[in-house]
Design a protein around this motif. Structure first.
Motif, short mmCIF file in Angstrom:
data_model
loop_
_atom_site.label_atom_id
_atom_site.label_comp_id
_atom_site.label_asym_id
_atom_site.label_seq_id
_atom_site.Cartn_x
_atom_site.Cartn_y
_atom_site.Cartn_z
N THR A 1 32.37 32.27 36.40
CA THR A 1 33.68 32.02 36.41
C THR A 1 34.29 32.96 35.66
OG1 THR A 1 33.52 30.14 34.78
CG2 THR A 1 33.46 29.49 37.16
N ASN A 2 33.79 33.61 34.61
CA ASN A 2 34.48 34.67 33.88
C ASN A 2 34.74 35.75 34.38
OD1 ASN A 2 34.76 32.95 31.49
ND2 ASN A 2 32.78 33.28 30.88
N ILE A 3 34.31 36.09 35.59
CA ILE A 3 34.30 37.33 36.19
C ILE A 3 36.02 37.51 36.82
CG2 ILE A 3 33.78 36.25 38.71
CD1 ILE A 3 33.29 40.05 37.42
N TYR A 4 36.55 36.33 37.06
CA TYR A 4 38.03 36.57 37.49
C TYR A 4 38.73 37.06 36.31
CZ TYR A 4 36.48 33.98 41.31
OH TYR A 4 35.87 33.34 42.65
N LYS A 5 38.66 36.75 35.12
CA LYS A 5 39.33 37.19 34.15
C LYS A 5 38.92 38.62 33.57
CE LYS A 5 39.51 32.74 31.31
NZ LYS A 5 39.11 32.15 29.99
N LYS A 6 37.59 38.93 33.85
CA LYS A 6 37.13 40.42 33.62
C LYS A 6 37.75 41.33 34.50
CE LYS A 6 33.06 41.86 32.52
NZ LYS A 6 33.13 42.97 31.67
N MET A 7 37.96 40.99 35.96
CA MET A 7 38.57 41.77 37.03
C MET A 7 39.99 41.77 36.78
SD MET A 7 36.81 41.06 40.46
CE MET A 7 36.63 39.30 40.58
N ARG A 8 40.53 40.85 36.40
CA ARG A 8 42.23 40.88 36.32
C ARG A 8 42.64 41.67 35.16
NH1 ARG A 8 47.06 37.60 37.10
NH2 ARG A 8 48.59 38.95 36.07
N SER A 9 41.63 41.93 33.91
CA SER A 9 41.98 42.49 32.78
C SER A 9 42.08 44.07 33.26
CB SER A 9 40.70 42.49 31.73
OG SER A 9 39.63 42.89 32.01
N TYR A 10 41.01 44.28 34.24
CA TYR A 10 40.93 45.95 34.78
C TYR A 10 42.43 46.10 35.84
CZ TYR A 10 36.82 47.10 32.58
OH TYR A 10 35.85 47.35 31.64
N PHE A 11 42.26 45.13 36.74
CA PHE A 11 43.17 45.51 37.73
C PHE A 11 44.60 45.64 37.33
CE2 PHE A 11 40.25 43.00 41.12
CZ PHE A 11 39.34 43.92 40.98
N GLN A 12 45.19 44.67 36.54
CA GLN A 12 46.62 44.54 36.23
C GLN A 12 47.15 45.64 35.42
OE1 GLN A 12 46.64 41.12 33.51
NE2 GLN A 12 45.79 42.30 31.67
N ASN A 13 45.97 46.57 35.00
CA ASN A 13 46.56 47.99 34.59
C ASN A 13 46.62 49.24 35.12
OD1 ASN A 13 47.38 46.68 31.75
ND2 ASN A 13 44.98 46.50 31.37
N GLN A 14 45.91 48.94 36.28
CA GLN A 14 45.97 50.19 37.45
C GLN A 14 47.17 50.23 38.26
OE1 GLN A 14 42.51 48.75 39.58
NE2 GLN A 14 41.08 49.24 38.01
N GLU A 15 47.82 51.36 38.13
CA GLU A 15 48.97 51.86 38.55
C GLU A 15 49.08 52.42 39.91
OE1 GLU A 15 50.64 54.50 35.70
OE2 GLU A 15 50.89 52.97 34.03
N ASN A 16 47.71 52.98 40.37
CA ASN A 16 47.57 53.59 41.52
C ASN A 16 46.70 52.76 42.74
OD1 ASN A 16 48.86 56.40 40.80
ND2 ASN A 16 47.11 55.82 39.03
N VAL A 17 46.33 51.65 42.20
CA VAL A 17 45.37 50.75 43.05
C VAL A 17 46.22 49.49 43.31
CG1 VAL A 17 43.32 49.93 43.58
CG2 VAL A 17 43.64 51.69 42.06
N SER A 18 46.11 49.20 44.71
CA SER A 18 46.53 47.87 45.28
C SER A 18 45.44 47.00 46.01
CB SER A 18 47.81 47.82 46.03
OG SER A 18 47.27 48.52 47.33
N TYR A 19 45.30 45.86 45.75
CA TYR A 19 44.09 45.08 46.31
C TYR A 19 44.47 44.18 47.65
CZ TYR A 19 41.71 46.78 42.50
OH TYR A 19 41.00 47.52 41.44
N LEU A 20 43.55 44.21 48.53
CA LEU A 20 43.57 43.19 49.58
C LEU A 20 42.48 41.91 49.30
CD1 LEU A 20 44.95 42.05 52.20
CD2 LEU A 20 43.54 43.78 53.22
N PHE A 21 43.01 40.54 49.04
CA PHE A 21 41.85 39.62 48.87
C PHE A 21 41.97 38.78 49.88
CE2 PHE A 21 44.07 40.74 44.86
CZ PHE A 21 43.19 41.05 43.90
#
Length: 373
Positions: free
Chosen positions: A171-191
């Motif tokens: 379950t901690n994977i979501y916190k890890k992914m969010r910590s990276y994704f939220q600082n990415q300025e050139n990437v958007s995600y489709l979940f």
């Protein structure tokens, strides 16, 4: 030899994406502007087909794209390698760069060409072989932004069956992914996710790491008119005639469910070929429908097995399928309510009025009626 007239078993080609143009255009604009999107719904309703079509359009527009399917992964290292491969394909043109590196390590020239393309990303066969799983995953999660910056591109990453990330890691994977994704300025995600309740919780519950990270969009239904035009045109490609009443009957039986409608049309087509006919008659349609239902039996059995972990679920499903009052003297009203809420959360049924419910997939209803009759 002609291909499948009605595509099944995976994302459909662009020409077989029915009545989704406005939605696709909206997705493309939002993602290209840097907005992340979440789409949820049961399997087989066309989410992945829509997602791959919008990635195709974005790639044509000049974007880097990547996609991974959590359903196909089993551990942290597979997740990392899958994401790395998906990202690097934009530069190398090779679907599985890691495997290509191993294969080409035997030939100096082949190895050199790939190495030169990847050297600025600190990526090599040695790096993959000698790096532990946690460090490799950190590299993978950071790579979309690193690659986009290095190549001066914008990037869109598709994460399919996203709710399964906790199954393959924790379950901690979501916190890890969010910590990276939220600082990415050139990437958007489709979940994407097939378990709507879990996906809604992940993106709507303020206690969850991905709370408000992505815009949640409902997937619009396909109109009867659009289905009619598509079905008529597809059959006409094989010089087969089908009238409006037959098409209405197909859509009544399938409810316009994307996969089920394609399947019934496909089985009807093969029944016509076997009968050496060129007109879809009510009898041919009945045969095609029965064959389609038989094909879906394994899928429906698996759904029933999963649902039946809850006490009396089959009893309630049978009553809804038969059009009976869901509340009866055999079961406590509170327990009945819990089962109904459970089935609604699983997108098996939906409420149509006070105490009234219907199946989201009419062919599943028909299967239950036949199985329990």
């Amino acid at each position: 030899m002609p291909g499948k007239l009605f595509p099944l078993g995976g994302p459909v080609p662009e020409k077989d994406v029915v009545d989704r143009e406005e939605f696709l255009a909206s997705l493309q604009i939002r993602l290209s502007e840097g907005q992340s999107i979440m789409l949820a719904g049961p399997r087989r309703i066309g989410k992945t087909s829509l997602a791959y079509e919008v990635l195709r359009r974005l790639k044509k527009q000049g974007f880097y794209t990547a996609s991974i399917d959590f359903f196909r992964l089993s551990n942290k290292r597979e997740l990392a390698i899958s994401l790395i491969n998906a990202c690097l394909e934009n530069r190398t043109g090779v679907r599985k760069t890691f495997d290509a590196l191993k294969d080409r390590a035997k030939t100096i020239a082949g190895m050199a060409k790939l190495t030169v393309k990847l050297e600025d990303l600190e990526f090599s066969l040695k790096f993959l072989d000698e790096t532990n799983d946690d460090t490799l995953l950190d590299y993978a999660l950071d790579l979309p932004e690193v690659l986009a910056k290095r190549d001066r591109k914008s990037m869109v990453v598709l994460l399919d069956e996203f709710q399964d990330a906790s199954r393959i890691v924790d379950t901690n994977i979501y916190k890890k992914m969010r910590s990276y994704f939220q600082n990415q300025e050139n990437v958007s995600y489709l979940f994407l996710g097939s378990k709507e309740g879990m996906m809604e919780t992940l993106f709507s519950n303020r206690q969850e790491a991905f709370y408000r990270f992505a815009t949640i969009l409902p997937i619009p239904p396909i109109s009867e008119r659009s289905w009619a035009d598509y079905i008529t045109q597809k059959f006409s490609e094989r010089n087969i005639r089908i009238n409006a009443e037959i098409i209405k009957e197909i859509l009544r039986k399938t409810g316009g469910h994307p996969h089920d409608t394609m399947l019934v049309c496909s089985e009807t087509y093969y029944a016509l070929l076997e009968a050496e006919k060129s007109d879809v008659t009510p009898g041919i349609l009945r045969l095609g429908y029965d064959r389609a239902l038989l094909t879906l039996a394994q899928v429906y059995d698996e759904i029933l097995d999963e649902l039946s972990q809850r006490f009396q679920v089959r009893h309630i499903l049978k009553r809804i399928a038969a059009g009976s009052n869901v509340y009866d003297k055999k079961l406590n009203p509170n327990e009945t309510k819990r089962i109904i809420d459970f089935l609604v959360s699983k997108a098996i049924i939906e409420k149509t009025g006070r105490g009234s419910y219907k199946f989201t997939e009419p062919m599943f209803q028909e299967y239950i009626l036949r199985e329990f009759s």
